[in-house]
Write an enzyme that holds these catalytic residues in place. Structure first.
Site, short mmCIF file in Angstrom:
data_model
loop_
_atom_site.label_atom_id
_atom_site.label_comp_id
_atom_site.label_asym_id
_atom_site.label_seq_id
_atom_site.Cartn_x
_atom_site.Cartn_y
_atom_site.Cartn_z
N SER A 171 -2.79 5.62 -3.35
CA SER A 171 -2.43 5.42 -1.93
C SER A 171 -3.55 5.59 -0.92
O SER A 171 -3.37 5.27 0.25
CB SER A 171 -1.27 6.34 -1.55
N SER A 217 0.06 3.53 -0.12
CA SER A 217 0.94 3.82 0.99
C SER A 217 0.24 4.20 2.30
O SER A 217 0.85 4.10 3.35
CB SER A 217 1.88 4.97 0.59
N LYS A 256 -2.32 10.60 8.60
CA LYS A 256 -1.17 9.94 7.98
C LYS A 256 0.10 10.72 8.32
O LYS A 256 0.09 11.96 8.32
CB LYS A 256 -1.38 9.89 6.46
#
Lengths: 488, 475, 95
Positions: free
Chosen positions: A177, A153, A78
């Site tokens: 997330s 997210s 990420k």
């Protein structure tokens, strides 16, 4: 069977038996990325050269008999996790050109094992959001339906694993997330106990809630990745010194007599009928496996989301204050004076949702409001923590839905921040209480994956893996995303 | 109407740790800009602080020496504000649970002892440094960012500028004694802010508080307060009102001036630092730190009296600074004549230190050098008065005393024949004084000795000069 | 409205953010809605509840006072837009 559709444990076997080289695996994945990325938009940076270099080194390791679990395994990180020499943008214009001079501890651990980093994945700017639409660069699409969001997210990481762009991915989970996008993309995602995985190098959103965790194709892989990334880090004061268990030893099908808690509060607010039914079917599977289903209650659950938004935004307003463009990041070109340089640069660099949360957080901490908002939220945090402690006196794990809905349409909630916040209603309480939670696919509703959340006691990841594995083996969820050429 | 002042002092002292408060960067002063910086103290995204254990120990040490209560449970907080020298845009500090509180120190005013309360001592990180030499911009050096500080806040028990001066002197001496800070104001390792208000004598209500900045020495604090109290009294006597503000001490003009006020009021939005865990100082740990405390000034003073036989006055002056006391003991270890050493330290040495505004460890004279000088006197190589000239040279250049004596030809004339020739000449040239002496005027002897010294540029051995003079005059 | 336009402007300044008039309007409405929602917390009596700042109750995590090498200055400065003489450069500040 394509190489890119294999799990870590399958790939590992091929690699260790030298039936295939890391270079071949890496090339297969890079090809796959080129093929599906135009549709999915999961990645911000593809590190092809670095990956091929790492692949050669991994092949050396295997040749020399030094192979470990993740040697040669392709991974996507990420883009809010610091990677030395690789741009780390947090999907923000603010950090569009920021290249960190250091690695996050988790990245160091993956590199030491010989994992191959293929790229950095898209996210909601600074991890604030539940759909990955808040990225300053691109909107990631859900591989199951390209008109829908992958969740967020960590939507880029979830979509990348679902679309076979990597064998696994790392994400971060502040209010859901990891688990929510895992749920919406039909993959396994785990948020470990707060303090189990080092946060050093994870660009802070809300320091007291953030935790790094894996996205994998199955529960076995989740255990394997966890084995590598956990453990005390002297660089993170909140990382705990615990004996490192071997999580793969919990991959057992037997859960007879295990007490599984079901709280009615997890089936109330805004839950879709299809989701509810699918999760209820999953609970039936546990019953059939001989587990005891116990009714429990988390009375303060409905207060978790408002408390979360205060705590997370307050911490974020402070964590994101450092972005002034002086040392790194976007700097204003035209300004009147120093204060204006700050205001202009920050307003140009941050997107709407980030500004909204900075505003909310600043307000909640400002003089005269601290007690009414921030302190109040910390007290409610105590109540929620106590709720879970009481519940865990009666049961070993708690199960329920990860998200109240399946993947929603792109653009559907972008104009209503509160509606977007509700996507986290079943996940935030776990962060508030610092507990571990996993989401794994348990079925489809209208052709879209539904995630089952299993929540455990602090540092009881082993038990969660046991329960999730038993369910996975019994339930045999094997649907594949159809929107792309998803050969699995 | 008669007014009295209420003065508060805030002192920031940099701690003498090797590494910074939250990372391993060196705290050394005076290095090239941005060479003692790492991702942590630069506040790069994703980095985290880890507290230096020494910082807690030093703060507790200071707290114990200042009679504070040491908090059993303490925590760090974030103080949020934007400024280019603050890399994270928040300073990690302590807000509602400081490590130490409720202490005091004692000062002496007109022979009376007065207790000044210490409200709190907390730990925090220093900010970087802004350099303003450029015309088109300011430059930022983060070497100092993350250097550990303690902030010591007094109770408003101080009522005169003289008391403020005494408080600061005593505080500095204690911080030096406990070895938690080197307290060098010119390097910024000790910084003082003060606030002052006035009220009619007998009134319980506090007046409007004025904060004073840019105080570069303790004398400046005293002078600024003197000026400011007079100014405030004048305002009130002219029926004006005192506006709450921050004023700057202008050293050259000797006045305080209003600082350009920042339009917005500060709102630091303190909240508990989530990246650091609480600090628990157990009784055992506290005792361990107490055991490690060095000898405090009053104990040292008593020991200097009993062990070295120093007069009380000498002992008090020598022990007022730990550095001076250490210097003294090093000298005495090699040259056991405590009173001689103390005379030198209180005399020539202190005079030159005061003149140059330096600390004893900032000048090149070492205890060994002073001892050598004293031995040169004892061995008759130089006279006591020449020794003062030699010392001044040592103080300025750092040269060894014997080198100076050699270079400047300052060796004492102790050769009897040589000296007798000079004395005979002096007697010949001063018949009047010789006659006076012979008529019983003892003073004339002194004059003649002076003439001998003049002729030898002070190099004549005094005892020998006396002896030969008497011999020659009695002829 | 749970928050006024004036307060939004003040908070924006505290947070060093700059907004157009329309954005201020929009934020006032949105933040008010969010605050109305979080005001739900006021339903709870928390008079005798201790706040939880750290979820995992550990204390005294320290490092030893040891100097570690700092980072090369070149690497420290590499992401900055304006540098000079080994320093970061900002607009002229008069103190």
């Amino acid at each position: 069977m394509e190489l890119y559709s294999l799990t870590i444990h399958q790939l590992k076997e091929f690699l260790h038996k030298k039936e295939v080289s890391v270079l071949e695996v890496t090339r297969a994945y890079l090809e796959r990325i080129k093929e599906v990325e135009p549709q999915i938009d999961a990645l911000i940076t593809i590190t092809e050269e670095f990956a091929l270099q790492r692949a050669k080194e991994a092949d050396e390791k295997i040749k020399n008999g030094e192979a470990k679990d993740l040697t040669g395994i392709p991974v996507i990180i990420k883009d809010n996790i610091s990677t030395e020499g690789i741009r780390t943008t947090c999907s923000s214009k603010m950090l569009e050109n920021y290249v960190p001079p250091y690695n996050a501890t988790v990245v160091e651990r993956l590199l030491e094992e010989g994992a191959v980093i293929l790229g950095k994945s898209n996210l909601d700017e600074f991890a604030m959001g539940s759909s990955t639409e808040n990225s300053a660069f691109k909107t990631t699409k859900n591989p199951w339906d390209l008109s829908r969001v992958p969740g967020g997210s960590s939507g880029g990481s979830a979509a990348a694993v679902a679309a076979d762009e990597a064998a696994f991915a790392l994400g971060s989970d502040t209010g859901g997330s990891i688990r929510q996008p895992a749920s919406l993309c039909g993959v396994v995602g785990m948020k470990p106990t707060y303090g189990l995985v080092s946060r050093y190098g994870l660009v802070a959103f809300a320091s007291s809630l953030d935790q790094i965790g894996p996205f994998t194709k199955d529960v076995t892989d989740c255990a394997i990745v966890l084995n590598t990334i956990i453990g005390h880090d002297p660089m993170d004061s909140t990382s705990l010194k615990i004996d490192k268990p071997d999580y793969t030893s919990y991959l057992k099908e037997d859960i007879k007599g295990l007490k599984i808690g079901v709280a009615k509060e997890f089936f109330s607010t805004g839950i879709e009928k299809g989701v509810k039914e699918t999760v209820q079917k999953a609970i039936k599977v546990f019953e059939d496996l001989g587990a005891d289903i116990i009714d429990i209650s988390i009375p303060y659950l409905e207060y978790a989301l408002p408390a979360y938004y205060i705590i997370a935004s307050a911490e974020a307003s402070s964590n994101l204050a450092r972005y002034d463009g002086i040392r790194y990041g976007h700097i204003a070109k035209n300004y009147e004076d120093l204060i204006d340089m700050y205001m202009t640069g920050r307003s140009e660099g941050f997107g709407k949702e980030v500004k909204r949360r900075i505003m909310l957080g600043t307000y909640a901490l400002s003089s005269g409001y601290y007690d009414a908002y921030y302190k109040k939220a910390l007290k409610v945090r105590t109540l929620i923590k106590n709720d879970f402690e009481r519940a865990f006196e009666k049961c070993d794990v708690i199960v329920g839905p990860t998200s109240p809905t399946v993947a929603f349409k792109i653009g559907e909630r972008t104009n209503d921040p509160l509606a977007m916040y509700l996507a986290d209603i079943y996940t935030v309480s776990v962060n508030i209480a610092g507990l571990p939670g996993i989401s794994l696919p348990c079925g489809l509703s209208d052709g879209l994956p539904v995630g089952l959340q299993v929540i455990g006691k602090h540092f009881d990841e082993g038990r969660i893996i046991n329960v999730a594995y038993a369910f996975e083996q019994a339930n045999k969820f094997n649907a594949k995303p159809q929107a792309i050429g998803g050969a699995r | 109407m008669k007014y009295e002042a209420v003065i508060g002092l805030e002192v920031h002292a940099e701690l003498l740790t090797e590494s910074k408060i939250f990372c391993g960067c060196s705290t050394k002063f005076g290095s090239e800009p941005n060479t003692q910086v790492c991702p942590v103290c630069l506040g790069l995204p994703g980095t985290l602080p880890v507290l230096n254990k020494k910082v807690v120990e030093y703060a507790v040490r200071a707290g114990l020496a200042l009679n504070c209560t040491i908090a059993n449970f303490s925590k760090m907080d974030r103080k949020n504000y934007f400024y280019p020298d603050l890399p994270k845009a928040y300073q990690i500090s302590q807000y509602d649970l400081p490590l130490c509180s409720n202490g005091y120190l004692e000062i002496e005013i007109d022979g009376q002892t007065k207790k000044i309360g210490i409200k709190r001592i907390h730990i925090e990180e220093d900010a970087g440094k802004l350099l303003h030499e450029n015309t088109d911009g300011s430059l930022v050096d983060y070497n100092r960012a993350g250097v550990p500080l303690i902030e010591i806040v007094s109770e408003p028990d101080i009522s005169t500028p003289e008391e403020a001066y005494q408080y600061l002197t005593k505080l500095k001496s204690i911080l030096e004694y406990t070895e938690v800070s080197d307290c060098k104001m010119q390097e910024g390792s000790l910084r003082v802010d003060t606030n002052v208000s006035i009220r009619p004598v007998g009134s319980k209500e506090l007046g409007t508080k004025i904060e004073l900045k840019n105080l570069n020495s303790f004398k400046a604090v005293q002078k600024a307060l003197e000026y400011e109290i007079k100014r405030q009294i004048k305002v009130l006597e002219e029926s004006g009102t005192i506006i709450q503000e921050t004023r700057r001490w202008n050293e050259s003009k000797g006045i305080t001036e209003p600082m350009r006020t920042k339009e917005e009021a500060h709102d630091y939005r303190y909240f508990p630092e989530p990246d650091l865990v609480p600090i628990v100082v157990t009784e055992e740990w506290k005792e361990e730190i107490r055991q490690s405390l060095p000898e405090m000034p009053h104990h040292k003073r008593e020991r200097f009296i009993s062990e070295y036989g120093l007069p009380e006055y000498d002992a008090k002056i020598i022990t007022s600074s730990k550095k001076m006391a250490d210097f003294f003991e090093k000298c005495v270890a090699e040259y056991y004549s405590p009173k001689t050493v103390s005379n030198w330290l209180m005399g020539e040495f202190s005079r030159l230190l005061n003149e140059t505004g330096k600390e004893i460890d900032e000048v090149p004279v070492t205890p060994q050098m002073l001892v050598k000088l004293l031995k040169l006197i004892d061995n008759g190589v130089i006279s006591g008065s020449i020794a003062k000239t030699v010392f001044e040279e040592m103080f300025g250049t750092g040269k060894e005393p014997e080198v100076i004596v050699e270079e400047k030809g300052l060796k004492q004339i102790a050769n009897e024949n040589e000296l007798r020739e000079i004395i005979k000449k002096v007697i010949d040239e001063n018949p009047k004084s010789v006659e006076d002496y012979k008529n019983g005027k003892e003073k004339a002897m002194g004059f003649l000795v002076g003439q001998v010294m003049k002729a030898t540029k002070g190099k004549a051995n005094p005892q020998l000069t006396n002896q030969i003079l008497k011999e020659e005059l009695s002829k | 409205m749970a928050i006024s336009k004036c307060e939004v402007e003040h908070v924006a300044k505290l947070a060093r953010l700059k907004f157009s008039a329309e954005e201020i309007e929009e934020f006032t409405v949105q933040l008010s809605k969010i605050l109305d929602y979080v005001n739900k917390l006021n339903e709870l009596d928390t008079e005798n509840v201790e706040p939880t700042a750290h979820i995992v109750p550990i204390h005294n995590v320290f490092r030893e006072d040891e100097v570690k090498p700092s980072m090369d200055r070149e690497k420290i400065l590499i992401n900055a837009s304006y540098t000079e003489n080994g320093c970061f450069k900002v607009p002229k500040i008069i103190e």
